[in-house]
Design an enzyme around this catalytic site. Structure first.
Site, PDB file in Angstrom:
ATOM      1  N   ASP A  31       0.853  -1.176   0.000  1.00  0.00           N
ATOM      2  CA  ASP A  31       0.000   0.000   0.000  1.00  0.00           C
ATOM      3  C   ASP A  31       0.893   1.231   0.000  1.00  0.00           C
ATOM      4  O   ASP A  31       1.582   1.512   0.979  1.00  0.00           O
ATOM      5  CB  ASP A  31      -0.876  -0.013   1.258  1.00  0.00           C
ATOM      6  CG  ASP A  31      -2.202   0.690   1.055  1.00  0.00           C
ATOM      7  OD1 ASP A  31      -2.225   1.670   0.299  1.00  0.00           O
ATOM      8  OD2 ASP A  31      -3.203   0.258   1.651  1.00  0.00           O
TER       9      ASP A  31
ATOM     10  N   ASP B  59      -2.823   4.793  -2.522  1.00  0.00           N
ATOM     11  CA  ASP B  59      -3.802   5.442  -1.666  1.00  0.00           C
ATOM     12  C   ASP B  59      -4.230   6.798  -2.237  1.00  0.00           C
ATOM     13  O   ASP B  59      -3.413   7.561  -2.733  1.00  0.00           O
ATOM     14  CB  ASP B  59      -3.184   5.630  -0.275  1.00  0.00           C
ATOM     15  CG  ASP B  59      -4.162   6.148   0.753  1.00  0.00           C
ATOM     16  OD1 ASP B  59      -5.176   5.476   0.998  1.00  0.00           O
ATOM     17  OD2 ASP B  59      -3.899   7.230   1.313  1.00  0.00           O
TER      18      ASP B  59
ATOM     19  N   GLU C 245      -6.702   3.819  -5.647  1.00  0.00           N
ATOM     20  CA  GLU C 245      -7.894   4.112  -4.848  1.00  0.00           C
ATOM     21  C   GLU C 245      -8.493   5.415  -5.362  1.00  0.00           C
ATOM     22  O   GLU C 245      -7.873   6.476  -5.296  1.00  0.00           O
ATOM     23  CB  GLU C 245      -7.558   4.265  -3.367  1.00  0.00           C
ATOM     24  CG  GLU C 245      -8.821   4.485  -2.529  1.00  0.00           C
ATOM     25  CD  GLU C 245      -8.560   4.996  -1.132  1.00  0.00           C
ATOM     26  OE1 GLU C 245      -9.437   4.804  -0.275  1.00  0.00           O
ATOM     27  OE2 GLU C 245      -7.494   5.587  -0.890  1.00  0.00           O
TER      28      GLU C 245
ATOM     29  N   HIS D 135     -11.061  -1.522   4.272  1.00  0.00           N
ATOM     30  CA  HIS D 135     -10.750  -1.114   5.635  1.00  0.00           C
ATOM     31  C   HIS D 135     -11.399   0.207   6.049  1.00  0.00           C
ATOM     32  O   HIS D 135     -11.255   0.634   7.190  1.00  0.00           O
ATOM     33  CB  HIS D 135      -9.231  -0.994   5.791  1.00  0.00           C
ATOM     34  CG  HIS D 135      -8.629   0.019   4.861  1.00  0.00           C
ATOM     35  ND1 HIS D 135      -8.590  -0.158   3.505  1.00  0.00           N
ATOM     36  CD2 HIS D 135      -8.065   1.222   5.093  1.00  0.00           C
ATOM     37  CE1 HIS D 135      -8.027   0.883   2.930  1.00  0.00           C
ATOM     38  NE2 HIS D 135      -7.697   1.745   3.875  1.00  0.00           N
ATOM     39  N   ASP D 136     -12.122   0.851   5.121  1.00  0.00           N
ATOM     40  CA  ASP D 136     -12.754   2.140   5.410  1.00  0.00           C
ATOM     41  C   ASP D 136     -14.271   2.095   5.433  1.00  0.00           C
ATOM     42  O   ASP D 136     -14.900   3.038   5.922  1.00  0.00           O
ATOM     43  CB  ASP D 136     -12.344   3.178   4.342  1.00  0.00           C
ATOM     44  CG  ASP D 136     -10.893   3.589   4.441  1.00  0.00           C
ATOM     45  OD1 ASP D 136     -10.344   3.569   5.557  1.00  0.00           O
ATOM     46  OD2 ASP D 136     -10.306   3.928   3.387  1.00  0.00           O
TER      47      ASP D 136
END
Length: 529
Positions: free
Chosen positions: A106, A208, A271, A332-333
């Site tokens: 990431d 990200d 993302e 994860h969000d």
């Protein structure tokens, strides 16, 4: 050009494959401190082989003060001691590759930690050589922040620095200052970071907040959001028109892609939370962009056949030539799929994810049916929740430890887990579900095995057949093989005319079908010639 399939170049691994996201803090602890680590992940590598995925993606493992649990990076070319060492990473990577798996990291390029050496230099004085590596501005005419931009975590995106008498920009926490990607030295430094990890052997990056990385040069105010309502979160009071998704970001994505291509079949996943028409531009504008701009539609869509069918069609039609689709159910969000639609429909959702055309990404724990976990107020860790409590934006509930077995702390740790476990861990764990072919894990394993054995599911074409009356149905075809998928998105029986053929899988393992779909049923069949 030859039309013989044998003469065509094979699809890259990431088009055929399935990605699996690991949140390292919560996957497997090896040393009893209650936090997952790299040695723990290495211990579980055979699990991924047995499950049937092709690549693992690790949420950030770099050195960090952990203000935002690793998304505030203080050193891009190291490993935080909480997770292990660079030697531990090298051992994990080698062990991953020995099993025929890929490993993605990431990358967090939009912002660093305020404790990164770059920012420490930048804020030391206005004439420091690294001053322009971040975004600094004088106060606005009223003496306050330079513009009205709002942090994604609430409050102004600008933080006053008393030492140098200017504000710096942060799209997230004040401990996460935004890098200035208009500075060529920043671009070169981050490409060097990517090169460091590519040289080490990583198979790619999830990038990200890629769409955040360039801001409008004149830093104009964002327009107010006419649809804002209390409870939507402070960030939604304005539309992020000038603070995100600027045209110049595509040049950066092209540079990253060019570097990745120098190392062979390396994968870049971006993302990007944008409408489909803007999302697909990240495949590349004037030059190739990221391989997979993340498509989050299934996370946000209403769970009904008409909405999902329309979204699939719109997405397929918007894809540029050569653009390969991708799908995710959670991360994860965002809330877990089992929390959104319930366990019965989460099984149907698994069939959808793993039979649509494109690369699917599984979020850890979804394969055992984890739902959002209630976190007592005194155990909340997420800064997002701590800044705007009680409106449902906290991310702790979807980051809780994995359940491995029925032992204390579910086999995740010998210490106290950093976040509470799901309350049903004694029965909802990998060991228990492996023993039960009808479990959620049993379903995922069967789906992944089917996807691997049926090329029509991993590489074939797509045709929507039905998206009415709670039924979503489509065909996947490759050569002479045609696979039919029908999903009942309701808890009631639904009539549908099924083609003749061999039943390959049903989400319901009891009773015989009478030609209709039973409540919460998804089926896959191979159509007869």
């Amino acid at each position: 050009m030859s039309n013989n399939p044998a003469d065509l170049a094979p699809a890259p691994w990431w088009e055929r494959g399935v990605l699996y996201q690991i949140y390292p803090r919560s996957f497997q602890d090896s040393d009893g401190d209650g936090v997952g680590d790299l040695a723990g992940i290495e211990r579980r590598l055979d699990y991924f082989v047995d499950l049937g995925v092709d690549a693992i993606w690790l949420s950030p493992i770099f050195p960090s003060p952990m203000a935002d649990f690793g998304y505030d990076v203080s050193d891009y070319v190291g490993v935080d001691p909480l997770f292990g060492s660079l030697e531990d990473f090298d051992r994990l990577l080698a062990a991953t590759h020995r099993r025929g798996l890929k490993l993605l990291l990431d990358l967090v390029p939009n912002h660093s930690s305020d404790r990164h050496a770059w920012f420490i230099e930048s804020r030391s004085s206005r004439d420091n050589p690294k001053r322009d590596w971040y975004i600094w501005r004088d106060p606005g005419p009223d003496g306050g922040p330079p513009n009205n931009w709002i942090s994604d975590f609430g409050g102004s995106s600008w933080e006053w620095d008393e030492t140098t008498g200017q504000y710096y920009l942060h799209a997230f926490l004040k401990e996460q200052p935004d890098l200035n990607w208009r500075n060529p030295e920043v671009r070169a430094a981050m490409l060097d970071v990517m090169r460091f990890w590519f040289d080490r052997g990583v198979d790619g990056f999830r990038i990200d907040v890629l769409w955040h990385m360039v801001k409008a040069e004149d830093l104009r105010d964002n327009p107010p959001n006419p649809d804002y309502r209390p409870g939507m979160g402070d960030m939604n009071r304005v539309l992020q028109l000038h603070s995100t998704d600027q045209p110049e970001v595509h040049e950066i994505a092209a540079e990253m892609r060019s570097l990745a291509d120098q190392f062979g079949e390396r994968l870049l996943v971006g993302e990007i939370y944008l409408p489909v028409e803007r999302l697909v531009r990240y495949y590349g504008v004037d030059a190739p962009g990221v391989h997979l701009p993340f498509n989050f539609q299934l996370i946000d869509l209403q769970w009904n056949a008409a909405a999902i069918g329309e979204a699939i069609q719109r997405y397929e039609e918007a894809l540029p030539a050569g653009g390969w689709p991708n799908w995710v159910l959670g991360n994860h969000d965002r809330p877990r799929i089992a929390a959104k639609v319930g366990e019965a429909q989460a099984r149907v959702a698994a069939v959808l994810l793993l039979t649509l055309r494109g690369t699917p990404t599984i979020y850890y724990g979804d394969e055992i049916g984890l739902a959002d976990v209630s976190i007592p107020a005194n155990e909340v860790k997420d800064p997002r929740e701590l800044r705007e409590p009680g409106i449902g934006l906290g991310r702790d509930p979807v980051r809780t430890p994995m359940g491995w077995d029925g032992s204390p702390h579910a086999g995740f740790t010998s210490g106290k887990p950093w976040l509470p476990l799901h309350v049903d861990w004694p029965r909802r764990n990998v060991e228990a579900e492996i023993a039960n072919p009808g479990s959620m894990l049993g379903l995922y394993r069967a789906l992944l095995a089917l996807r691997r054995s049926e090329t029509a599911l991993s590489e074939g074409g797509f045709e929507l057949v039905n998206s009415q009356d709670d039924v979503l149905a489509y065909r996947r075809s490759q050569g002479d093989t045609c696979i039919f998928v029908a999903l009942n998105l309701s808890g009631e029986r639904r009539a549908i005319t099924l083609p003749s053929g061999e039943l390959l899988l049903s989400t319901i393992d009891h009773g015989e079908s009478d030609g209709s779909l039973r409540p919460n049923e998804g089926i896959i069949l191979r159509m007869a010639d």
